[in-house]
Design a protein around this motif. Sequence first.
Motif, PDB file in Angstrom:
ATOM      1  N   UNK A  37       2.073  45.731 -31.970  1.00 27.58           N
ATOM      2  CA  UNK A  37       2.879  44.772 -32.749  1.00 27.58           C
ATOM      3  C   UNK A  37       4.342  45.189 -32.771  1.00 27.58           C
ATOM      4  N   UNK A  38       4.600  46.502 -32.669  1.00 28.16           N
ATOM      5  CA  UNK A  38       5.988  46.982 -32.676  1.00 28.16           C
ATOM      6  C   UNK A  38       6.826  46.303 -31.603  1.00 28.16           C
ATOM      7  N   UNK A  39       6.196  45.976 -30.468  1.00 27.48           N
ATOM      8  CA  UNK A  39       6.929  45.349 -29.376  1.00 27.48           C
ATOM      9  C   UNK A  39       7.412  43.955 -29.696  1.00 27.48           C
ATOM     10  N   UNK A  40       6.827  43.343 -30.725  1.00 29.06           N
ATOM     11  CA  UNK A  40       7.224  41.992 -31.109  1.00 29.06           C
ATOM     12  C   UNK A  40       8.378  41.977 -32.103  1.00 29.06           C
ATOM     13  N   UNK A  41       8.730  43.146 -32.642  1.00 31.72           N
ATOM     14  CA  UNK A  41       9.716  43.216 -33.727  1.00 31.72           C
ATOM     15  C   UNK A  41      11.107  43.616 -33.266  1.00 31.72           C
ATOM     16  N   UNK A  42      11.283  43.759 -31.971  1.00 29.96           N
ATOM     17  CA  UNK A  42      12.603  44.149 -31.485  1.00 29.96           C
ATOM     18  C   UNK A  42      12.979  45.544 -31.972  1.00 29.96           C
ATOM     19  N   UNK A  43      14.163  45.649 -32.574  1.00 33.15           N
ATOM     20  CA  UNK A  43      14.614  46.946 -33.079  1.00 33.15           C
ATOM     21  C   UNK A  43      14.031  47.267 -34.455  1.00 33.15           C
ATOM     22  N   UNK A  44      13.491  46.264 -35.140  1.00 33.19           N
ATOM     23  CA  UNK A  44      12.971  46.469 -36.495  1.00 33.19           C
ATOM     24  C   UNK A  44      11.523  46.950 -36.428  1.00 33.19           C
ATOM     25  N   UNK A  88       7.863  43.695 -52.850  1.00 37.99           N
ATOM     26  CA  UNK A  88       8.520  43.759 -51.536  1.00 37.99           C
ATOM     27  C   UNK A  88       8.150  45.053 -50.818  1.00 37.99           C
ATOM     28  N   UNK A  89       8.214  46.185 -51.529  1.00 37.04           N
ATOM     29  CA  UNK A  89       7.891  47.470 -50.914  1.00 37.04           C
ATOM     30  C   UNK A  89       6.426  47.534 -50.498  1.00 37.04           C
ATOM     31  N   UNK A  90       5.536  46.969 -51.320  1.00 38.82           N
ATOM     32  CA  UNK A  90       4.116  46.945 -50.962  1.00 38.82           C
ATOM     33  C   UNK A  90       3.858  46.045 -49.759  1.00 38.82           C
ATOM     34  N   UNK A  91       4.587  44.931 -49.678  1.00 35.10           N
ATOM     35  CA  UNK A  91       4.449  44.048 -48.511  1.00 35.10           C
ATOM     36  C   UNK A  91       4.862  44.784 -47.238  1.00 35.10           C
ATOM     37  N   UNK A  92       5.959  45.529 -47.330  1.00 38.00           N
ATOM     38  CA  UNK A  92       6.399  46.333 -46.181  1.00 38.00           C
ATOM     39  C   UNK A  92       5.364  47.415 -45.875  1.00 38.00           C
ATOM     40  N   UNK A  93       4.752  47.977 -46.932  1.00 34.82           N
ATOM     41  CA  UNK A  93       3.712  48.980 -46.729  1.00 34.82           C
ATOM     42  C   UNK A  93       2.530  48.418 -45.960  1.00 34.82           C
ATOM     43  N   UNK A  94       2.147  47.171 -46.260  1.00 37.47           N
ATOM     44  CA  UNK A  94       1.064  46.520 -45.517  1.00 37.47           C
ATOM     45  C   UNK A  94       1.482  46.316 -44.062  1.00 37.47           C
ATOM     46  N   UNK A  95       2.749  45.915 -43.845  1.00 30.24           N
ATOM     47  CA  UNK A  95       3.246  45.765 -42.475  1.00 30.24           C
ATOM     48  C   UNK A  95       3.184  47.099 -41.730  1.00 30.24           C
ATOM     49  N   UNK A  96       3.587  48.176 -42.398  1.00 31.02           N
ATOM     50  CA  UNK A  96       3.558  49.504 -41.776  1.00 31.02           C
ATOM     51  C   UNK A  96       2.125  49.898 -41.415  1.00 31.02           C
ATOM     52  N   UNK A  97       1.180  49.609 -42.319  1.00 27.29           N
ATOM     53  CA  UNK A  97      -0.229  49.923 -42.042  1.00 27.29           C
ATOM     54  C   UNK A  97      -0.721  49.139 -40.825  1.00 27.29           C
ATOM     55  N   UNK A  98      -0.272  47.882 -40.685  1.00 28.50           N
ATOM     56  CA  UNK A  98      -0.636  47.087 -39.516  1.00 28.50           C
ATOM     57  C   UNK A  98      -0.038  47.674 -38.238  1.00 28.50           C
ATOM     58  N   UNK A  99       1.216  48.125 -38.322  1.00 32.63           N
ATOM     59  CA  UNK A  99       1.877  48.703 -37.150  1.00 32.63           C
ATOM     60  C   UNK A  99       1.195  49.985 -36.694  1.00 32.63           C
ATOM     61  N   UNK A 100       0.674  50.760 -37.654  1.00 36.99           N
ATOM     62  CA  UNK A 100      -0.025  51.990 -37.287  1.00 36.99           C
ATOM     63  C   UNK A 100      -1.412  51.700 -36.715  1.00 36.99           C
ATOM     64  N   UNK A 101      -2.047  50.651 -37.230  1.00 35.00           N
ATOM     65  CA  UNK A 101      -3.378  50.301 -36.741  1.00 35.00           C
ATOM     66  C   UNK A 101      -3.303  49.583 -35.394  1.00 35.00           C
TER      67      UNK A 101
END
Length: 451
Positions: A53-60, A36-49
């Motif tokens: 995408x942050x605009x699609x996630x609302x407050x999250x 789970x933490x690694x999956x979130x880590x991949x999401x974070x890497x996508x958000x930084x790249x």
Amino acid sequence: MAESKSQFPSDISVVSSPTSPGFAGAAWHSLFWLVVANSIGVLIALLLLFPGINGLLGEWTYGRWIMVHMNLMLYGWSSLPLAGFLFRVYGTERGPLAAWCRPALWAWSAALIAGSLSWLSGHSSGKLFLDWSGFARIVFPLAMLALWLLLALSFLRQWNQPGGRGWAARSGRIVGLILLLAVPVVMYLASSPAVYPYVNPDTGGPTGQSQLESSLMVVAMLLLLPFGLTRRRTGSSRVLVLGWAVLLAESALCFALGRRDISHRSPAQFLSLGSLLVWIPLIPAYFAAFNWRPETHRWRLAFYAWWGALVLTGWLLFLPGLLDHFKFTDGLVGHSFVAMAGFTSSLLIFVMVQILGEGGWIFNRTRSFYAWNIAVVGYIVIMTVAGWWEGYDPAFTIVPGVARNGLYALRLVSGIAMLLASLDWLIDASTLLHPPEPVSLHLSLSQEKTA
């Protein structure tokens, strides 16, 4: 024709030796949270790249997911194997209380779910790795207390049993229970925004004394760890005495430094922290004084290598000049990976392989071993390069560019490789939760005839 006697009884039940359900459960829960933490880590890497995408996630968005990622790595992946280790030390995995191991683990995981929802909702104490606030600040210590109660009941149940442990071992376990009882209380108090440690006024980070203190706590745990896992080799007393003597001397040095706000430019701060370098060769020598299962070999070597890298880079990055260049950059993110993905993960897997016994095969697939370690090395190199660049140009990691995007794309690839390796372990660990059924062999004497 002559009838020979069978060398077996007429009815034999051949039962494989299953992995302890308590520790198998702890391994599975820890690996679940790693995935789970690694999956979130991949999401974070996508958000930084791709910041859009942050605009699609609302407050999250990134700021909330990063808290969940770091805390699940610490309190999920890094902590639950130690819960399994405590099951072994206190004998909880044996006897009637063994059935309560899994509920205790699920209570811990439920507390992590509560914490994750709290952080995603924007609640935090504002303290790194002590983000617990609101209801989550109460739920998690309660889960820790539930685990402690199970350990204490198991210890009391075995007190007067025949073949019980000697007084030295019992005393050690009593001290352990006292210290473990203090952990949820300390966690609750330390999570308060009103409580804050001493800081380095030039960086806003920890002082040399506080880093030495926390490092010596890790060293103390490393020195204690083998006694709960295996037996020591004959004639190994000298290196054991040396290890504890060095720890005592450095603890006295740490106490003499005092607790106060002080800069890393003070020679006493970075020179005293350098005293930890002695542990680079001493920890492998200390662990060599114990008997280990052959299956632990590759992860034991990885643990030694990552330990040396952590101690050396931790000291170098605290030196005046280097710390000033790397503070608040991706360089320190890379160093955190040396600590968590490198040292902590290899140590935990080494411990799990030792305890799981035959079940330790789940971590010894060549593909996952090399995928994990090579990906971690790659991630650290990428973040160090990015941090060094960022030290000269603070806008480097903020403003998208060819060099920045290239490094962050490689970072994403490394994260995916680590996710796949952890998923490999989780799938294999699921087989340990359901031990095989006994196989009965019905052998009839009349059927065993030889000429």
